[in-house]
Design a protein around this motif. Structure first.
Motif, PDB file in Angstrom:
ATOM      1  N   VAL A 138      -2.238   6.895  -0.055  1.00 37.29           N
ATOM      2  CA  VAL A 138      -1.752   8.138   0.555  1.00 37.29           C
ATOM      3  C   VAL A 138      -1.659   7.947   2.060  1.00 37.29           C
ATOM      4  O   VAL A 138      -2.426   7.188   2.653  1.00 37.29           O
ATOM      5  CB  VAL A 138      -2.675   9.340   0.225  1.00 37.29           C
ATOM      6  CG1 VAL A 138      -2.674   9.647  -1.262  1.00 37.29           C
ATOM      7  CG2 VAL A 138      -4.083   9.108   0.720  1.00 37.29           C
ATOM      8  N   GLN A 139      -0.712   8.653   2.677  1.00 37.13           N
ATOM      9  CA  GLN A 139      -0.601   8.636   4.134  1.00 37.13           C
ATOM     10  C   GLN A 139      -1.675   9.539   4.710  1.00 37.13           C
ATOM     11  O   GLN A 139      -1.863  10.659   4.237  1.00 37.13           O
ATOM     12  CB  GLN A 139       0.770   9.114   4.576  1.00 37.13           C
ATOM     13  CG  GLN A 139       1.822   8.041   4.448  1.00 37.13           C
ATOM     14  CD  GLN A 139       3.113   8.454   5.110  1.00 37.13           C
ATOM     15  OE1 GLN A 139       3.757   9.371   4.639  1.00 37.13           O
ATOM     16  NE2 GLN A 139       3.476   7.768   6.178  1.00 37.13           N
ATOM     17  N   ALA A 140      -2.370   9.038   5.745  1.00 34.57           N
ATOM     18  CA  ALA A 140      -3.439   9.821   6.363  1.00 34.57           C
ATOM     19  C   ALA A 140      -3.690   9.304   7.770  1.00 34.57           C
ATOM     20  O   ALA A 140      -3.774   8.096   7.979  1.00 34.57           O
ATOM     21  CB  ALA A 140      -4.721   9.715   5.533  1.00 34.57           C
TER      22      ALA A 140
ATOM     23  N   GLY B 257      -2.025   8.772  10.461  1.00 31.60           N
ATOM     24  CA  GLY B 257      -1.128   7.801  11.068  1.00 31.60           C
ATOM     25  C   GLY B 257      -1.127   6.446  10.384  1.00 31.60           C
ATOM     26  O   GLY B 257      -0.593   5.476  10.911  1.00 31.60           O
ATOM     27  N   GLY B 258      -1.723   6.355   9.215  1.00 28.57           N
ATOM     28  CA  GLY B 258      -1.759   5.091   8.482  1.00 28.57           C
ATOM     29  C   GLY B 258      -1.778   5.359   6.986  1.00 28.57           C
ATOM     30  O   GLY B 258      -1.322   6.405   6.522  1.00 28.57           O
ATOM     31  N   TRP B 259      -2.327   4.423   6.244  1.00 29.22           N
ATOM     32  CA  TRP B 259      -2.405   4.521   4.785  1.00 29.22           C
ATOM     33  C   TRP B 259      -3.847   4.312   4.345  1.00 29.22           C
ATOM     34  O   TRP B 259      -4.546   3.459   4.880  1.00 29.22           O
ATOM     35  CB  TRP B 259      -1.504   3.468   4.136  1.00 29.22           C
ATOM     36  CG  TRP B 259      -0.070   3.770   4.374  1.00 29.22           C
ATOM     37  CD1 TRP B 259       0.677   3.414   5.465  1.00 29.22           C
ATOM     38  CD2 TRP B 259       0.800   4.526   3.542  1.00 29.22           C
ATOM     39  NE1 TRP B 259       1.949   3.901   5.341  1.00 29.22           N
ATOM     40  CE2 TRP B 259       2.060   4.585   4.164  1.00 29.22           C
ATOM     41  CE3 TRP B 259       0.643   5.156   2.301  1.00 29.22           C
ATOM     42  CZ2 TRP B 259       3.136   5.242   3.614  1.00 29.22           C
ATOM     43  CZ3 TRP B 259       1.721   5.806   1.752  1.00 29.22           C
ATOM     44  CH2 TRP B 259       2.950   5.854   2.398  1.00 29.22           C
ATOM     45  N   ARG B 260      -4.261   5.113   3.355  1.00 28.10           N
ATOM     46  CA  ARG B 260      -5.632   5.052   2.857  1.00 28.10           C
ATOM     47  C   ARG B 260      -5.590   5.004   1.334  1.00 28.10           C
ATOM     48  O   ARG B 260      -4.793   5.682   0.700  1.00 28.10           O
ATOM     49  CB  ARG B 260      -6.399   6.281   3.334  1.00 28.10           C
ATOM     50  CG  ARG B 260      -7.848   6.336   2.914  1.00 28.10           C
ATOM     51  CD  ARG B 260      -8.552   7.551   3.524  1.00 28.10           C
ATOM     52  NE  ARG B 260      -7.892   8.793   3.208  1.00 28.10           N
ATOM     53  CZ  ARG B 260      -8.140   9.537   2.119  1.00 28.10           C
ATOM     54  NH1 ARG B 260      -9.008   9.140   1.235  1.00 28.10           N
ATOM     55  NH2 ARG B 260      -7.498  10.661   1.917  1.00 28.10           N
ATOM     56  N   TRP B 261      -6.459   4.203   0.731  1.00 31.25           N
ATOM     57  CA  TRP B 261      -6.545   4.102  -0.715  1.00 31.25           C
ATOM     58  C   TRP B 261      -7.498   5.166  -1.240  1.00 31.25           C
ATOM     59  O   TRP B 261      -8.626   5.298  -0.751  1.00 31.25           O
ATOM     60  CB  TRP B 261      -7.034   2.714  -1.138  1.00 31.25           C
ATOM     61  CG  TRP B 261      -7.245   2.603  -2.607  1.00 31.25           C
ATOM     62  CD1 TRP B 261      -8.434   2.587  -3.266  1.00 31.25           C
ATOM     63  CD2 TRP B 261      -6.233   2.521  -3.612  1.00 31.25           C
ATOM     64  NE1 TRP B 261      -8.228   2.491  -4.610  1.00 31.25           N
ATOM     65  CE2 TRP B 261      -6.887   2.451  -4.858  1.00 31.25           C
ATOM     66  CE3 TRP B 261      -4.842   2.505  -3.579  1.00 31.25           C
ATOM     67  CZ2 TRP B 261      -6.186   2.358  -6.063  1.00 31.25           C
ATOM     68  CZ3 TRP B 261      -4.151   2.421  -4.779  1.00 31.25           C
ATOM     69  CH2 TRP B 261      -4.813   2.345  -5.996  1.00 31.25           C
ATOM     70  N   VAL B 262      -7.047   5.944  -2.208  1.00 36.15           N
ATOM     71  CA  VAL B 262      -7.888   6.922  -2.900  1.00 36.15           C
ATOM     72  C   VAL B 262      -8.259   6.283  -4.232  1.00 36.15           C
ATOM     73  O   VAL B 262      -7.379   5.972  -5.045  1.00 36.15           O
ATOM     74  CB  VAL B 262      -7.137   8.256  -3.123  1.00 36.15           C
ATOM     75  CG1 VAL B 262      -7.985   9.213  -3.925  1.00 36.15           C
ATOM     76  CG2 VAL B 262      -6.721   8.859  -1.792  1.00 36.15           C
ATOM     77  N   ASP B 263      -9.551   6.056  -4.435  1.00 38.77           N
ATOM     78  CA  ASP B 263     -10.026   5.370  -5.640  1.00 38.77           C
ATOM     79  C   ASP B 263      -9.668   6.113  -6.916  1.00 38.77           C
ATOM     80  O   ASP B 263      -9.590   7.342  -6.928  1.00 38.77           O
ATOM     81  CB  ASP B 263     -11.543   5.190  -5.598  1.00 38.77           C
ATOM     82  CG  ASP B 263     -11.961   4.086  -4.654  1.00 38.77           C
ATOM     83  OD1 ASP B 263     -11.192   3.124  -4.482  1.00 38.77           O
ATOM     84  OD2 ASP B 263     -13.060   4.194  -4.086  1.00 38.77           O
ATOM     85  N   ASP B 264      -9.494   5.329  -7.977  1.00 37.33           N
ATOM     86  CA  ASP B 264      -9.306   5.933  -9.282  1.00 37.33           C
ATOM     87  C   ASP B 264     -10.613   6.611  -9.679  1.00 37.33           C
ATOM     88  O   ASP B 264     -11.664   6.333  -9.124  1.00 37.33           O
ATOM     89  CB  ASP B 264      -8.874   4.890 -10.316  1.00 37.33           C
ATOM     90  CG  ASP B 264      -9.749   3.650 -10.313  1.00 37.33           C
ATOM     91  OD1 ASP B 264     -10.570   3.480  -9.396  1.00 37.33           O
ATOM     92  OD2 ASP B 264      -9.608   2.841 -11.241  1.00 37.33           O
ATOM     93  N   GLN B 265     -10.508   7.537 -10.630  1.00 36.88           N
ATOM     94  CA  GLN B 265     -11.708   8.276 -11.029  1.00 36.88           C
ATOM     95  C   GLN B 265     -11.573   8.812 -12.444  1.00 36.88           C
ATOM     96  O   GLN B 265     -10.482   8.915 -12.979  1.00 36.88           O
ATOM     97  CB  GLN B 265     -11.987   9.402 -10.045  1.00 36.88           C
ATOM     98  CG  GLN B 265     -10.838  10.386  -9.891  1.00 36.88           C
ATOM     99  CD  GLN B 265     -11.121  11.423  -8.827  1.00 36.88           C
ATOM    100  OE1 GLN B 265     -12.177  12.042  -8.840  1.00 36.88           O
ATOM    101  NE2 GLN B 265     -10.193  11.612  -7.918  1.00 36.88           N
ATOM    102  N   TRP B 266     -12.692   9.132 -13.000  1.00 38.75           N
ATOM    103  CA  TRP B 266     -12.755   9.765 -14.309  1.00 38.75           C
ATOM    104  C   TRP B 266     -13.086  11.231 -14.082  1.00 38.75           C
ATOM    105  O   TRP B 266     -14.119  11.562 -13.508  1.00 38.75           O
ATOM    106  CB  TRP B 266     -13.818   9.101 -15.166  1.00 38.75           C
ATOM    107  CG  TRP B 266     -13.419   7.744 -15.623  1.00 38.75           C
ATOM    108  CD1 TRP B 266     -13.655   6.566 -14.991  1.00 38.75           C
ATOM    109  CD2 TRP B 266     -12.670   7.440 -16.791  1.00 38.75           C
ATOM    110  NE1 TRP B 266     -13.107   5.530 -15.704  1.00 38.75           N
ATOM    111  CE2 TRP B 266     -12.509   6.036 -16.824  1.00 38.75           C
ATOM    112  CE3 TRP B 266     -12.125   8.200 -17.827  1.00 38.75           C
ATOM    113  CZ2 TRP B 266     -11.817   5.396 -17.844  1.00 38.75           C
ATOM    114  CZ3 TRP B 266     -11.453   7.553 -18.840  1.00 38.75           C
ATOM    115  CH2 TRP B 266     -11.299   6.170 -18.841  1.00 38.75           C
TER     116      TRP B 266
END
Length: 135
Positions: A88-90, A92-101
């Motif tokens: 996701v954009q955040a 001014g850059g890009w950040r990974w949002v972890d997968d989840q259950w």
């Protein structure tokens, strides 16, 4: 002559050109990547496996470049629904949002013959997923 030299030196000191300074500030925010990730690669999901959930591949940032990590099978968790991670954009850059259950019931197929997005048991199909045949 000495007075002329002194006056010339004083005049030169008084009329020096202003110095221009350039400051570069590079703030490294942990988890924030300045370079956008490449588009996801197309992977053919292997046939279903009982008790397993397919986790799609993803781009991983290794502090220099993106590296592709292929999809894999993960053990299913009863009464939970798998939500894949995403970039996701955040800030001014890009950040990974972890997968989840997430707690919930998995989609039930064949329950939407009347055009509704939910079952009688309270399950709600996420927007746009029924049209894709996922609910």
């Amino acid at each position: 002559m000495r007075i002329a030299t002194f006056a010339l030196a004083a005049l030169a000191a008084a009329t020096t050109l202003p110095a221009f300074a350039q400051v570069n500030i590079n703030i490294n925010v942990p988890g924030l990547v300045q370079v956008a990730p490449p588009p996801p690669r197309y992977e053919v999901m292997p046939g279903p496996r009982p008790g397993q959930v397919w986790v799609p591949g993803r781009w991983v940032w290794n502090e220099r470049d993106y590296v592709w990590h292929g999809g894999r099978w993960e053990r299913d968790r009863p009464d939970y629904v798998y939500a894949p991670g995403r970039w996701v954009q955040a800030g001014g850059g890009w950040r990974w949002v972890d997968d989840q259950w997430k707690p919930g019931k998995p989609p039930k197929h064949g329950k939407h013959d009347r055009g509704h997005d939910h079952d009688d048991d309270g399950y709600h199909c996420p927007p746009g997923q029924a049209k894709k045949g996922r609910c």
